[in-house]
Design a protein around this motif. Structure first.
Motif, PDB file in Angstrom:
ATOM      1  N   LYS A 175     -19.939  10.276  22.632  1.00 46.47           N
ATOM      2  CA  LYS A 175     -18.711   9.155  22.725  1.00 46.47           C
ATOM      3  C   LYS A 175     -18.582   8.667  21.306  1.00 46.47           C
ATOM      4  O   LYS A 175     -17.287   8.368  21.219  1.00 46.47           O
ATOM      5  N   ALA A 176     -19.348   8.483  20.360  1.00 47.11           N
ATOM      6  CA  ALA A 176     -18.787   8.334  19.006  1.00 47.11           C
ATOM      7  C   ALA A 176     -17.690   9.112  18.532  1.00 47.11           C
ATOM      8  O   ALA A 176     -16.584   8.806  17.839  1.00 47.11           O
ATOM      9  N   MET A 177     -17.890  10.667  18.860  1.00 46.03           N
ATOM     10  CA  MET A 177     -16.734  11.725  18.433  1.00 46.03           C
ATOM     11  C   MET A 177     -15.231  10.971  18.949  1.00 46.03           C
ATOM     12  O   MET A 177     -14.364  11.514  18.368  1.00 46.03           O
ATOM     13  N   HIS A 178     -15.578  10.618  20.159  1.00 45.35           N
ATOM     14  CA  HIS A 178     -14.206  10.040  20.952  1.00 45.35           C
ATOM     15  C   HIS A 178     -13.653   8.853  20.326  1.00 45.35           C
ATOM     16  O   HIS A 178     -12.403   8.812  19.917  1.00 45.35           O
ATOM     17  N   PHE A 179     -14.585   8.015  20.469  1.00 50.65           N
ATOM     18  CA  PHE A 179     -14.151   6.541  20.126  1.00 50.65           C
ATOM     19  C   PHE A 179     -13.500   6.465  18.559  1.00 50.65           C
ATOM     20  O   PHE A 179     -12.574   5.918  18.323  1.00 50.65           O
ATOM     21  N   VAL A 180     -14.044   7.223  17.686  1.00 48.02           N
ATOM     22  CA  VAL A 180     -13.898   7.122  16.328  1.00 48.02           C
ATOM     23  C   VAL A 180     -12.345   7.768  16.423  1.00 48.02           C
ATOM     24  O   VAL A 180     -11.557   7.466  15.496  1.00 48.02           O
ATOM     25  N   GLN A 181     -12.048   8.691  17.028  1.00 44.28           N
ATOM     26  CA  GLN A 181     -10.638   9.337  17.083  1.00 44.28           C
ATOM     27  C   GLN A 181      -9.740   8.476  17.755  1.00 44.28           C
ATOM     28  O   GLN A 181      -8.451   8.250  17.200  1.00 44.28           O
ATOM     29  N   LEU A 182     -10.255   7.817  18.719  1.00 38.76           N
ATOM     30  CA  LEU A 182      -9.318   6.701  19.337  1.00 38.76           C
ATOM     31  C   LEU A 182      -8.995   5.539  18.274  1.00 38.76           C
ATOM     32  O   LEU A 182      -7.840   4.918  18.538  1.00 38.76           O
ATOM     33  N   ALA A 183     -10.086   5.183  17.713  1.00 35.80           N
ATOM     34  CA  ALA A 183      -9.908   4.053  16.513  1.00 35.80           C
ATOM     35  C   ALA A 183      -8.755   4.539  15.712  1.00 35.80           C
ATOM     36  O   ALA A 183      -7.861   3.678  15.251  1.00 35.80           O
ATOM     37  N   HIS A 184      -8.834   5.736  15.378  1.00 37.66           N
ATOM     38  CA  HIS A 184      -7.706   6.204  14.401  1.00 37.66           C
ATOM     39  C   HIS A 184      -6.357   6.088  14.847  1.00 37.66           C
ATOM     40  O   HIS A 184      -5.608   5.646  14.093  1.00 37.66           O
ATOM     41  N   GLY A 185      -6.168   6.713  16.231  1.00 37.50           N
ATOM     42  CA  GLY A 185      -4.842   6.553  16.905  1.00 37.50           C
ATOM     43  C   GLY A 185      -4.386   5.117  17.028  1.00 37.50           C
ATOM     44  O   GLY A 185      -3.188   4.885  16.686  1.00 37.50           O
ATOM     45  N   LEU A 186      -5.209   4.267  17.596  1.00 38.45           N
ATOM     46  CA  LEU A 186      -4.962   2.903  17.745  1.00 38.45           C
ATOM     47  C   LEU A 186      -4.363   2.294  16.533  1.00 38.45           C
ATOM     48  O   LEU A 186      -3.251   1.466  16.313  1.00 38.45           O
ATOM     49  N   SER A 187      -5.318   2.473  15.406  1.00 34.13           N
ATOM     50  CA  SER A 187      -4.743   1.912  14.003  1.00 34.13           C
ATOM     51  C   SER A 187      -3.658   2.616  13.453  1.00 34.13           C
ATOM     52  O   SER A 187      -2.644   1.700  12.914  1.00 34.13           O
TER      53      SER A 187
ATOM     54  N   LEU B  68       0.925  -1.261   0.132  1.00 37.99           N
ATOM     55  CA  LEU B  68      -0.112  -0.047  -0.093  1.00 37.99           C
ATOM     56  C   LEU B  68       0.853   1.165   0.086  1.00 37.99           C
ATOM     57  O   LEU B  68       1.749   1.357   0.977  1.00 37.99           O
ATOM     58  N   PHE B  69       0.712   2.031  -1.064  1.00 41.10           N
ATOM     59  CA  PHE B  69       1.318   3.436  -1.125  1.00 41.10           C
ATOM     60  C   PHE B  69       1.278   3.993   0.225  1.00 41.10           C
ATOM     61  O   PHE B  69       1.955   4.796   0.741  1.00 41.10           O
ATOM     62  N   SER B  70      -0.176   4.309   0.637  1.00 40.86           N
ATOM     63  CA  SER B  70      -0.580   5.029   1.562  1.00 40.86           C
ATOM     64  C   SER B  70      -1.751   4.445   2.317  1.00 40.86           C
ATOM     65  O   SER B  70      -2.363   3.772   1.617  1.00 40.86           O
ATOM     66  N   VAL B  71      -1.947   4.847   3.701  1.00 38.23           N
ATOM     67  CA  VAL B  71      -3.018   4.275   4.334  1.00 38.23           C
ATOM     68  C   VAL B  71      -3.660   5.353   5.404  1.00 38.23           C
ATOM     69  O   VAL B  71      -2.973   6.106   5.999  1.00 38.23           O
ATOM     70  N   ALA B  72      -5.005   5.604   5.196  1.00 37.86           N
ATOM     71  CA  ALA B  72      -5.621   6.321   6.243  1.00 37.86           C
ATOM     72  C   ALA B  72      -6.639   5.517   7.017  1.00 37.86           C
ATOM     73  O   ALA B  72      -7.350   4.640   6.201  1.00 37.86           O
ATOM     74  N   PRO B  73      -6.964   5.744   8.308  1.00 37.66           N
ATOM     75  CA  PRO B  73      -7.453   4.745   8.814  1.00 37.66           C
ATOM     76  C   PRO B  73      -9.079   4.752   8.600  1.00 37.66           C
ATOM     77  O   PRO B  73      -9.730   3.892   8.277  1.00 37.66           O
ATOM     78  N   ILE B  74      -9.452   6.127   8.930  1.00 41.08           N
ATOM     79  CA  ILE B  74     -11.142   6.226   8.798  1.00 41.08           C
ATOM     80  C   ILE B  74     -11.244   7.510   7.820  1.00 41.08           C
ATOM     81  O   ILE B  74     -10.837   8.615   8.024  1.00 41.08           O
ATOM     82  N   ASN B  75     -12.486   7.154   6.987  1.00 45.09           N
ATOM     83  CA  ASN B  75     -12.768   8.163   5.962  1.00 45.09           C
ATOM     84  C   ASN B  75     -13.926   9.146   6.791  1.00 45.09           C
ATOM     85  O   ASN B  75     -14.865   8.440   7.362  1.00 45.09           O
ATOM     86  N   GLU B  76     -13.614  10.242   6.924  1.00 45.01           N
ATOM     87  CA  GLU B  76     -14.568  11.367   7.562  1.00 45.01           C
ATOM     88  C   GLU B  76     -15.239  11.007   8.748  1.00 45.01           C
ATOM     89  O   GLU B  76     -16.248  10.460   8.809  1.00 45.01           O
ATOM     90  N   PRO B  77     -14.250  11.224   9.845  1.00 50.50           N
ATOM     91  CA  PRO B  77     -14.751  10.721  11.197  1.00 50.50           C
ATOM     92  C   PRO B  77     -16.083  11.494  11.673  1.00 50.50           C
ATOM     93  O   PRO B  77     -16.852  11.100  12.446  1.00 50.50           O
ATOM     94  N   TRP B  78     -16.091  12.639  11.218  1.00 48.50           N
ATOM     95  CA  TRP B  78     -17.339  13.534  11.481  1.00 48.50           C
ATOM     96  C   TRP B  78     -18.543  12.925  10.995  1.00 48.50           C
ATOM     97  O   TRP B  78     -19.837  13.017  11.696  1.00 48.50           O
ATOM     98  N   CYS B  79     -18.758  12.134   9.766  1.00 49.16           N
ATOM     99  CA  CYS B  79     -19.808  11.539   9.478  1.00 49.16           C
ATOM    100  C   CYS B  79     -20.038  10.294  10.192  1.00 49.16           C
ATOM    101  O   CYS B  79     -21.294   9.890  10.373  1.00 49.16           O
ATOM    102  N   VAL B  80     -18.958   9.657  10.468  1.00 53.84           N
ATOM    103  CA  VAL B  80     -18.958   8.456  11.385  1.00 53.84           C
ATOM    104  C   VAL B  80     -19.641   8.692  12.698  1.00 53.84           C
ATOM    105  O   VAL B  80     -20.473   7.794  13.252  1.00 53.84           O
ATOM    106  N   ALA B  81     -19.238   9.940  13.146  1.00 58.67           N
ATOM    107  CA  ALA B  81     -19.776  10.240  14.828  1.00 58.67           C
ATOM    108  C   ALA B  81     -20.970  11.236  14.579  1.00 58.67           C
ATOM    109  O   ALA B  81     -22.333  10.740  15.090  1.00 58.67           O
ATOM    110  N   TRP B  82     -20.863  12.264  14.225  1.00 60.92           N
ATOM    111  CA  TRP B  82     -21.937  13.367  14.432  1.00 60.92           C
ATOM    112  C   TRP B  82     -23.040  12.837  13.253  1.00 60.92           C
ATOM    113  O   TRP B  82     -24.451  12.824  13.902  1.00 60.92           O
TER     114      TRP B  82
END
Ligand code: FCB
Length: 445
Positions: free
Chosen positions: A197-209, A163-177
């Motif tokens: 809660k979703a606003m936080h855990f989606v960001q945590l998922a990004h960091g862990l990933s 993979l040339f590049s990777v991003a964990p999550i597309n548009e966390p605002w949509c996932v959460a809010w």
């Protein structure tokens, strides 16, 4: 005579990366290859909020037609393809049992890109959450972030070095809010407490990933954040305050936590009582160093006070600018605003990619052709911003058009068409539009 797109491409350096984007649930067809159920399937069937109850079971049948689609990417002259992995395709039943057909599909897809000289620009999650996680509370739960880290590990083991590049999550605002406060997307929850809660855990998922991917030595990791330009309805103090609140929830929440390790105080004041215990301890995980930053940009919002909107106190309305078929105003100046702000505030040194930009239009077929001149103009106006900023020295590295194909546009089902290639959903025939030809002319000079 050069077309507008050609003029922009000519002004940009040769290593500026032009690509085109799609996502798994929107094109693959979840009926094929042992894919499991995602919460989008349930949402489409049960919520009453999806046009026509359309779902992604067939979509563009990209699962079978991927070679045709990669040929289209290559023949247009795009040097990169932004795609996403489907979590329920790789792990349909549980978090341990890997679907061999899923592995084989992405193996072929990635090798197919490399064979064609196309850089794989991967996203790990573009909204197709396995239904088993959704049933246990989905993004409102810390567990989902931990499961996401395990899923990241599987992807790194199986495909990471290609993979040339990777991003964990597309548009966390949509996932959460969008999905937990407005309820417009799966799972369709409307609650400030759930959204916080979703606003936080989606960001945590990004960091862990990101941590998992670093442990594999991956060196080109980023984030894909959607930005919407906020304009106050009037100049009263209250409207200006609410516009700042919108900006904090929609935009700053995500880049400030990733790049500065904190959440904006305007939004926190609203969420604080609903935030998960000890959330502050997670901020150091969320703010992992990145190698690039990605912005998805489509439109602006006008922020109007509205007392009936309990909790947040405003509504987003549209103004008088020309609109796309989504009803979204065409406002390219917002893109300049966010590119400059990100560079100035957080990431002057990081390469910045526009990871999505494009428009829906009605696309009438006349004499076997679609002359989507409005879409060419949309790309042209946004590329103008990019070329100008690049010439001013901003570290812009690439641009991805949304989208390669007409596809499943979430709550709008198949009613909205964003592709530079038309898809006839009955025959699955692909037909390049004028915009595809314009890109091809500009990129294959
Ligand atoms: C973005 C999504 C993408 C598509 C476009 C129109 O928010 O990432 O999947 O729906 O909007």
């Amino acid at each position: 005579m050069l077309s507008s797109l050609e003029t922009h491409v000519k002004r940009l350096p040769d290593d500026f990366l032009f690509g085109v984007a799609t996502s798994s649930y929107q094109i693959e067809g979840s009926n094929f290859g042992g894919c499991g159920l995602s919460h989008w399937h349930e949402f489409a069937k049960k919520s009453g909020r999806v046009f026509n109850q359309d779902d992604g079971t067939i979509a563009c049948n990209h699962y079978h037609l991927w070679e045709t689609d990669l040929n289209l990417v290559r023949d247009a002259g795009f040097k990169s393809y932004r795609f996403s992995f489907s979590w329920p395709r790789l792990l349909p039943e549980n978090s341990k049992k890997i679907n061999p057909e899923g592995i084989s599909f992405y193996d072929k897809l990635i090798d197919g890109m490399l064979d064609r000289g196309i850089k794989p620009f991967a996203t790990l999650y573009h909204w197709d959450l396995p239904v088993r996680h959704a049933k246990k509370g989905g993004w409102q739960m810390r567990d989902t972030a931990n499961y996401f880290a395990d899923y990241t590990d599987l992807i790194m083991r199986s495909f990471g070095d290609r993979l040339f590049s990777v991003a964990p999550i597309n548009e966390p605002w949509c996932v959460a809010w969008l999905s937990h406060y407005w309820g417009h997307h799966a799972p369709g929850v409307e609650s400030l407490s759930s959204a916080a809660k979703a606003m936080h855990f989606v960001q945590l998922a990004h960091g862990l990933s990101i941590q998992v991917m670093r442990s594999y030595g991956h060196r080109y990791l980023g984030c894909v954040l959607n930005k919407e330009y906020a304009v106050p309805f009037d100049d009263t103090d209250e409207t200006v305050r609410l516009t700042d609140l919108f900006d904090a929830i929609y935009n700053k929440w995500f880049d400030q936590s990733i790049f500065a390790g904190s959440y904006p105080r305007e939004a926190l004041a609203l969420f604080e009582e609903h935030m998960p215990n000890n959330y502050i301890d997670d901020l150091s995980i969320i703010s992992q160093p990145l190698d690039w930053v990605g912005t998805n940009y489509y439109t602006r919002s006008i922020i109007k006070p509205d007392k009936l909107e309990t909790g947040i106190g405003f509504r987003c309305i549209r103004g008088d600018l020309p609109k796309t078929d989504m009803g979204w105003e065409i406002a390219p100046e917002g893109l300049a605003h966010f590119i400059k702000r990100t560079a100035e505030n957080y990431a002057p040194q990081l390469p910045h990619y526009i990871t999505e930009n494009g428009m829906a239009s009605t696309d009438i077929i006349q004499q076997g052709k679609i002359n989507d001149i409005d879409r060419v103009d949309y790309f042209d106006r946004h590329l103008q911003i990019i070329t100008d900023l690049k010439l001013q020295g901003v570290n812009l590295a690439g641009y991805f058009a949304w989208s390669l194909l007409d596809n499943y546009e979430w709550a709008y089902g198949y009613a909205k068409r964003f592709g530079i290639v038309h898809v006839d959903y009955k025959t699955q025939k692909r037909m390049p539009k004028l915009s595809y030809r314009a890109w091809q002319k500009a990129l294959t000079r």
